[in-house]
Design a protein around this motif. Structure first.
Motif, PDB file in Angstrom:
ATOM      1  N   GLN A  46       0.831  -1.204   0.000  1.00  0.00           N
ATOM      2  CA  GLN A  46       0.000   0.000   0.000  1.00  0.00           C
ATOM      3  C   GLN A  46       0.868   1.257   0.000  1.00  0.00           C
ATOM      4  O   GLN A  46       0.491   2.291  -0.524  1.00  0.00           O
ATOM      5  CB  GLN A  46      -0.825   0.023   1.289  1.00  0.00           C
ATOM      6  N   CYS A  48       3.676   1.610  -1.464  1.00  0.00           N
ATOM      7  CA  CYS A  48       4.484   1.724  -2.676  1.00  0.00           C
ATOM      8  C   CYS A  48       3.699   2.346  -3.814  1.00  0.00           C
ATOM      9  O   CYS A  48       2.565   1.967  -4.055  1.00  0.00           O
ATOM     10  CB  CYS A  48       4.924   0.347  -3.134  1.00  0.00           C
ATOM     11  N   THR A  49       4.321   3.237  -4.521  1.00  0.00           N
ATOM     12  CA  THR A  49       3.677   3.767  -5.722  1.00  0.00           C
ATOM     13  C   THR A  49       3.785   2.737  -6.832  1.00  0.00           C
ATOM     14  O   THR A  49       4.652   1.856  -6.798  1.00  0.00           O
ATOM     15  CB  THR A  49       4.384   5.055  -6.196  1.00  0.00           C
ATOM     16  N   LYS A  50       2.896   2.863  -7.822  1.00  0.00           N
ATOM     17  CA  LYS A  50       2.971   1.962  -8.985  1.00  0.00           C
ATOM     18  C   LYS A  50       4.329   2.099  -9.662  1.00  0.00           C
ATOM     19  O   LYS A  50       4.900   1.130 -10.151  1.00  0.00           O
ATOM     20  CB  LYS A  50       1.852   2.291  -9.978  1.00  0.00           C
ATOM     21  N   LYS A  51       4.832   3.318  -9.650  1.00  0.00           N
ATOM     22  CA  LYS A  51       6.125   3.588 -10.289  1.00  0.00           C
ATOM     23  C   LYS A  51       7.226   2.740  -9.659  1.00  0.00           C
ATOM     24  O   LYS A  51       8.037   2.148 -10.356  1.00  0.00           O
ATOM     25  CB  LYS A  51       6.434   5.078 -10.144  1.00  0.00           C
ATOM     26  N   ARG A  52       7.229   2.698  -8.337  1.00  0.00           N
ATOM     27  CA  ARG A  52       8.278   1.909  -7.665  1.00  0.00           C
ATOM     28  C   ARG A  52       8.097   0.423  -7.976  1.00  0.00           C
ATOM     29  O   ARG A  52       9.076  -0.293  -8.189  1.00  0.00           O
ATOM     30  CB  ARG A  52       8.230   2.172  -6.154  1.00  0.00           C
ATOM     31  N   GLU A  61       3.876  -3.828 -16.041  1.00  0.00           N
ATOM     32  CA  GLU A  61       2.904  -2.824 -15.630  1.00  0.00           C
ATOM     33  C   GLU A  61       1.528  -3.460 -15.406  1.00  0.00           C
ATOM     34  O   GLU A  61       0.817  -3.099 -14.465  1.00  0.00           O
ATOM     35  CB  GLU A  61       2.821  -1.740 -16.713  1.00  0.00           C
ATOM     36  N   LYS A  68      -2.103  -4.110  -7.417  1.00  0.00           N
ATOM     37  CA  LYS A  68      -2.708  -2.961  -6.739  1.00  0.00           C
ATOM     38  C   LYS A  68      -4.210  -3.175  -6.527  1.00  0.00           C
ATOM     39  O   LYS A  68      -4.762  -2.807  -5.492  1.00  0.00           O
ATOM     40  CB  LYS A  68      -2.446  -1.676  -7.544  1.00  0.00           C
ATOM     41  N   GLN A 242      13.942  10.110  -0.066  1.00  0.00           N
ATOM     42  CA  GLN A 242      13.540   8.720  -0.303  1.00  0.00           C
ATOM     43  C   GLN A 242      13.878   7.847   0.903  1.00  0.00           C
ATOM     44  O   GLN A 242      13.086   7.009   1.326  1.00  0.00           O
ATOM     45  CB  GLN A 242      14.241   8.175  -1.550  1.00  0.00           C
ATOM     46  N   SER A 245      11.516   8.653   3.800  1.00  0.00           N
ATOM     47  CA  SER A 245      10.183   8.134   3.526  1.00  0.00           C
ATOM     48  C   SER A 245      10.153   6.620   3.785  1.00  0.00           C
ATOM     49  O   SER A 245       9.214   6.086   4.375  1.00  0.00           O
ATOM     50  CB  SER A 245       9.815   8.468   2.083  1.00  0.00           C
ATOM     51  N   LYS A 249       7.899   4.681   6.650  1.00  0.00           N
ATOM     52  CA  LYS A 249       7.001   3.579   6.293  1.00  0.00           C
ATOM     53  C   LYS A 249       7.351   2.312   7.068  1.00  0.00           C
ATOM     54  O   LYS A 249       6.467   1.614   7.543  1.00  0.00           O
ATOM     55  CB  LYS A 249       7.058   3.326   4.781  1.00  0.00           C
TER      56      LYS A 249
END
Ligand SMILES: Nc1ncnc2c1ncn2[C@@H]1O[C@H](COP(=O)(O)OP(=O)(O)O)[C@@H](O)[C@H]1O
Ligand SMILES: [Mg+2]
Length: 334
Positions: A46, A48-52, A61, A68, A242, A245, A249
């Motif tokens: 949750q 994590c961004t999709k990018k990561r 992708e 997700k 980074q 963050s 988390k």
């Protein structure tokens, strides 16, 4: 209707394993890749961004979209009532600094699910405090805290297990058993420091609920070496953001107290603006905003040190005096 008590988030929910994705059509190989990237829980996903996620080798992708989707399904919505938040915060614990006066200043000690930053000049006791916490984190207290293991990341080569032995004598702990509960890593570059956090996440996950404290002494030393001059400042601050963050988390995901130390520098602009205290912690706004509680340390007479709350979401700006003894951080004797 469910009461807040009934919907209390138990330890099981707290550490919901990414393995549950298997029963939602994600294959074992992909789950393995997530874990290798230090993402071991649904909560971690949750965060994590999709990018990561897309940056993880071998995860497409389309897979990320699917993962997700499952995560959203598993975690329902992100909102809680304030009452539920208050129940959840009962999992929170505080670790004693070794000085009751300092604990009082901090509202009980170093808090879990948060980052506590201690900064001060050379020899103000930051490393001694880091050592003391390695021991006190293992002591159960009467507020329901059971004590637990510690991970220590050392960037300045100042970690001394022999100091831990002497501090543990003060608390009548078995030296070897106590040392066995502290995992140590020396970080050599700021990148290495960041990479170690994947291992830290894996450890926290492997022994869920066992680790209680992560120490980084000090957070900025390697960044200072690896990035020099104004030209690299933006890059440094981005990498630092980074890392902070990630730490925040980790602390929330595994209910860990994160304790970091920081150096100070003379602020070249301060003499121009006639600031009372021209010395500032380094790391700028990034660190200032990322740390939940900031404590500044300064020297007093002899072994005495003065701690001041510099920034806290719920504690007033007060001071406390403590002393550095052979048994670690302690109250000042009068
Ligand atoms: N074994 C010990 N007994 C008592 N005081 C100690 C001991 N070891 C270090 N100190 C004191 O701790 C101080 C250094 O603290 P330290 O935590 O290393 O500072 P910092 O990390 O802020 O630079 C020194 O004043 C030193 O005298
Ligand atoms: Mg030090």
């Amino acid at each position: 209707m469910q009461t807040a008590e009934e919907s209390e988030i138990g330890d099981d929910d707290f550490f919901q394993d990414v393995d549950v994705l298997q029963s939602h059509g994600i294959n074992v190989a992909d789950i393995k890749k997530l874990k290798a990237a230090g993402i071991c829980t649904i909560r971690g996903l949750q965060m994590c961004t999709k990018k990561r996620l897309c940056a993880i080798k071998g995860i497409s992708e389309a897979k990320v979209e699917k993962i997700k989707e499952v995560v959203v399904k598993l975690s329902e919505c992100g909102f809680l009532t304030a009452l539920e938040v208050s129940v959840k915060r009962r999992h929170l614990f505080k670790i004693s600094t070794g000085s009751l006066e300092l604990d009082k200043l901090l509202g009980g000690g170093i808090e879990s699910m948060a980052i506590t930053e201690t900064f001060g000049e050379f020899r103000t006791g930051k490393t001694q405090m880091s050592h003391t916490l390695c021991v006190t984190a293992q002591l159960p207290n009467n507020n329901g805290y059971s004590g637990g293991k510690v991970i220590f990341i050392d960037t300045e080569n100042t970690f001394r297990p022999d100091r831990l032995r002497i501090i543990s004598d003060r608390y009548n702990l078995d030296q070897e058993a106590m040392l066995d509960n502290v995992l140590y890593a020396r970080a050599y570059t700021s990148e290495h420091q960041f990479e170690l956090l994947d291992y830290v996440a894996a450890k926290f996950h492997e022994e869920a609920g066992v680790f209680k404290l992560l120490v980084i002494d000090s957070i900025m030393a390697l960044f200072r070496v690896d990035f020099s001059g104004r030209g690299e400042l933006a890059d440094r601050q981005q990498k630092l953001a980074q890392m902070m963050s990630r730490l925040q988390k980790l602390s929330e995901e595994y209910n860990i107290a994160v304790f970091i130390t920081n150096q100070m520098t003379a602020d070249p602009g301060a003499t121009m603006t006639f600031q009372a205290d021209p010395k500032k912690p380094i790391g700028g706004h990034i660190l200032a905003h990322a740390s939940t509680t900031r404590i500044s340390l300064r020297k007093g007479r002899g072994e005495l040190r003065i701690a001041k709350i510099y920034d806290s979401p719920d504690m007033p700006e007060n001071e406390a005096t403590f002393s550095i003894t052979s048994g670690g951080i302690n109250d000042a004797k009068d």
